[in-house]
Every structure is written in C-alpha cells, then in structure tokens.
Design a protein around this motif. Structure first.
Motif, PDB file in Angstrom:
ATOM      1  N   GLY A 166      37.342  68.067  14.470  1.00  0.00           N
ATOM      2  CA  GLY A 166      36.777  69.121  15.298  1.00  0.00           C
ATOM      3  C   GLY A 166      37.495  69.267  16.617  1.00  0.00           C
ATOM      4  N   GLY A 167      36.909  70.053  17.518  1.00  0.00           N
ATOM      5  CA  GLY A 167      37.522  70.324  18.807  1.00  0.00           C
ATOM      6  C   GLY A 167      38.062  71.729  18.888  1.00  0.00           C
ATOM      7  N   PHE A 168      37.879  72.389  20.008  1.00  0.00           N
ATOM      8  CA  PHE A 168      38.356  73.748  20.268  1.00  0.00           C
ATOM      9  C   PHE A 168      37.769  74.759  19.294  1.00  0.00           C
ATOM     10  N   TRP A 169      38.290  74.833  18.050  1.00  0.00           N
ATOM     11  CA  TRP A 169      37.881  75.902  17.141  1.00  0.00           C
ATOM     12  C   TRP A 169      36.925  75.431  16.048  1.00  0.00           C
ATOM     13  N   ALA A 170      36.545  74.193  16.051  1.00  0.00           N
ATOM     14  CA  ALA A 170      35.638  73.672  15.023  1.00  0.00           C
ATOM     15  C   ALA A 170      34.676  72.683  15.661  1.00  0.00           C
ATOM     16  N   SER A 171      33.459  72.629  15.133  1.00  0.00           N
ATOM     17  CA  SER A 171      32.464  71.699  15.662  1.00  0.00           C
ATOM     18  C   SER A 171      32.841  70.266  15.285  1.00  0.00           C
ATOM     19  N   THR A 172      32.412  69.316  16.088  1.00  0.00           N
ATOM     20  CA  THR A 172      32.706  67.915  15.794  1.00  0.00           C
ATOM     21  C   THR A 172      31.947  67.483  14.546  1.00  0.00           C
ATOM     22  N   ARG A 173      32.588  66.636  13.752  1.00  0.00           N
ATOM     23  CA  ARG A 173      31.970  66.216  12.503  1.00  0.00           C
ATOM     24  C   ARG A 173      32.563  64.878  12.055  1.00  0.00           C
ATOM     25  N   ARG A 211      32.348  63.413   1.694  1.00  0.00           N
ATOM     26  CA  ARG A 211      31.115  63.750   2.422  1.00  0.00           C
ATOM     27  C   ARG A 211      31.491  64.210   3.827  1.00  0.00           C
ATOM     28  N   ILE A 212      30.701  65.137   4.360  1.00  0.00           N
ATOM     29  CA  ILE A 212      30.911  65.628   5.724  1.00  0.00           C
ATOM     30  C   ILE A 212      29.567  65.650   6.441  1.00  0.00           C
ATOM     31  N   LEU A 213      29.544  65.101   7.650  1.00  0.00           N
ATOM     32  CA  LEU A 213      28.353  65.171   8.497  1.00  0.00           C
ATOM     33  C   LEU A 213      28.692  66.107   9.652  1.00  0.00           C
ATOM     34  N   PRO A 214      28.206  67.355   9.607  1.00  0.00           N
ATOM     35  CA  PRO A 214      28.668  68.373  10.563  1.00  0.00           C
ATOM     36  C   PRO A 214      27.844  68.442  11.845  1.00  0.00           C
ATOM     37  N   ASP A 215      28.376  69.262  12.762  1.00  0.00           N
ATOM     38  CA  ASP A 215      27.653  69.677  13.976  1.00  0.00           C
ATOM     39  C   ASP A 215      27.141  68.510  14.817  1.00  0.00           C
ATOM     40  N   LEU A 216      28.012  67.529  15.066  1.00  0.00           N
ATOM     41  CA  LEU A 216      27.649  66.424  15.949  1.00  0.00           C
ATOM     42  C   LEU A 216      27.747  66.873  17.402  1.00  0.00           C
ATOM     43  N   LYS A 217      27.000  66.242  18.272  1.00  0.00           N
ATOM     44  CA  LYS A 217      27.030  66.589  19.684  1.00  0.00           C
ATOM     45  C   LYS A 217      28.366  66.148  20.299  1.00  0.00           C
ATOM     46  N   ILE A 242      28.548  52.874  11.086  1.00  0.00           N
ATOM     47  CA  ILE A 242      29.653  53.180  11.978  1.00  0.00           C
ATOM     48  C   ILE A 242      29.127  53.952  13.174  1.00  0.00           C
ATOM     49  N   MET A 243      29.912  53.925  14.239  1.00  0.00           N
ATOM     50  CA  MET A 243      29.579  54.673  15.446  1.00  0.00           C
ATOM     51  C   MET A 243      30.715  55.647  15.721  1.00  0.00           C
ATOM     52  N   ILE A 244      30.377  56.895  15.909  1.00  0.00           N
ATOM     53  CA  ILE A 244      31.371  57.889  16.294  1.00  0.00           C
ATOM     54  C   ILE A 244      31.093  58.297  17.740  1.00  0.00           C
ATOM     55  N   ALA A 245      32.126  58.263  18.562  1.00  0.00           N
ATOM     56  CA  ALA A 245      31.992  58.606  19.977  1.00  0.00           C
ATOM     57  C   ALA A 245      32.574  59.989  20.218  1.00  0.00           C
ATOM     58  N   THR A 246      31.831  60.839  20.895  1.00  0.00           N
ATOM     59  CA  THR A 246      32.306  62.183  21.216  1.00  0.00           C
ATOM     60  C   THR A 246      32.257  62.401  22.721  1.00  0.00           C
TER      61      THR A 246
END
Length: 207
Positions: free
Chosen positions: A13-20, A33-39, A54-58
């Motif tokens: 993600g970033g700029f033109w796509a939501s974080t996922r 699998r995709i987990l979309p629209d993360l903050k 797992i932990m994803i940092a945004t």
C-alpha cells in the motif's frame, strides 16, 4: 517481510492503495490471503510476535507521529489488538524496514542518527535512547534503518560521514546489546564497507 514455514507475510500500500497485509505461499504466484484497509498510510515493518501472531506497523508521512501497531492472528486472519502510538516510525527513504523488534521493544531511527524505542508492554515511547554520534563521532548520516537479532537481542546500525555513490565513505557498523534495561555498545566495526553502507546479517559474521 516475515517468513513462517512455507509462507511469507508482507505489507503493501501507500499513496495510491490502502495499507494491507498479504500472505504468499511457497509455489504459488498470487496472494493466498489479504487483510485490507489497515490504519496508517504507509508500511513501516512486519515482525513475528508469537508462534502464530505477527505485528504490522504502519505510519504516516515522514515526521508524522501518528503510527499504529496492528497484531494479527494467523490462524483466524483477524486483528486481535491495535495500538496507536505517537512516534515517527517511518522508514524514511531507505529500502529497509523502519522498525526492528528485540525482546519487548520496537527500535526505530526514522532517518536520524539516533535510536528510539517503544515498549510493547507499557507502550511508553523513549526518544533518542542511543546517540549514535557519541559512539561514531564522525557520523553524519544514517545509512539504513536499524535491524535486530531477536534471539541475541543485538541491534545493528550503520552510519557514515558521507552518503554518495561516488564517494568512499568512512563508515561504522555499531552493534548494541539490548538484553538489559539500557542498550550497551559491544562492537564498533569501522571502515569495512562503503556506500551503500548497508546492514547485513551480521550475526552470521560476528559472535
């Protein structure tokens, strides 16, 4: 990205796509699998925080202090915990993750010649706990984000006095033991690499 068994977990993600969050299985050519629209606007990094977690940092744009830590159960593919933190954990212009996990702390530089950290237990943010210029006085530039050996709890940071492709720079690979309350410098590897002075899997070479 994080590798667990036959799977790779990475952010997008970033700029033109939501974080996922994306999952890829060995031998397959598309995301399983995709987990979309993360903050958050951008991906800072992905870490394994449990056997099946797992932990994803945004984060936001550079110098933004609105960041998120999102914990995902890999079996249920659901968010089990989410925490907003007031810190700039961006990867800046580097091609390496903006965060590194060692023990219960997430370490980050955000493009600076200093290291900060966040406790995953108390969520306390400690800014500039390591001033890299004290251990490498000639250092003017951070060469890539800090990385960590999660088993030894060693943190590796590369700095240099120049940052140009055509210049042979004086560089330092600083190794810190983060197993105690305060990080301790245990090795200063001087002038062994030049631009780009990246951090390599140093645990394979330094014991």
């Amino acid at each position: 990205m994080v590798v667990i068994g036959d799977y790779i977990y990475t952010g997008g993600g970033g700029f033109w796509a939501s974080t996922r969050l994306l999952e890829f299985k060995k031998g397959e050519n598309k995301a399983t699998r995709i987990l979309p629209d993360l903050k958050g606007e951008f991906i800072s990094g992905v870490c394994q925080t449990g056997k099946r977690e797992i932990m994803i940092a945004t984060c936001g744009r550079s110098e933004s202090t609105k960041s998120y830590f999102i914990f995902v159960n890999l079996d249920t593919w659901e968010i089990v915990k989410e925490k907003q933190v007031s810190a700039d954990i961006s990867a800046e212009f580097f091609d390496t993750p903006g965060i590194a996990l060692a023990g219960d702390y997430v370490y980050f530089c955000a493009g600076k010649t200093s290291v900060s950290r966040i406790s995953l237990k108390t969520w306390k943010v400690e800014e500039n706990i390591i001033d890299l210029t004290k251990d490498a006085p000639n250092a003017k530039y951070l060469n890539c984000n800090a990385i960590a050996d999660p088993i030894k709890k060693y943190l590796y940071v590369a700095v240099s006095d120049e940052y140009y492709e055509t210049t042979i720079s004086n560089g330092n690979l600083l190794v810190y033991d983060c197993s105690g309350e305060t990080p301790v410098l245990v090795k200063n590897i001087e002038n062994k690499t030049s631009y780009p002075v990246g951090v390599y899997p140093m645990s394979k070479f330094y014991k």
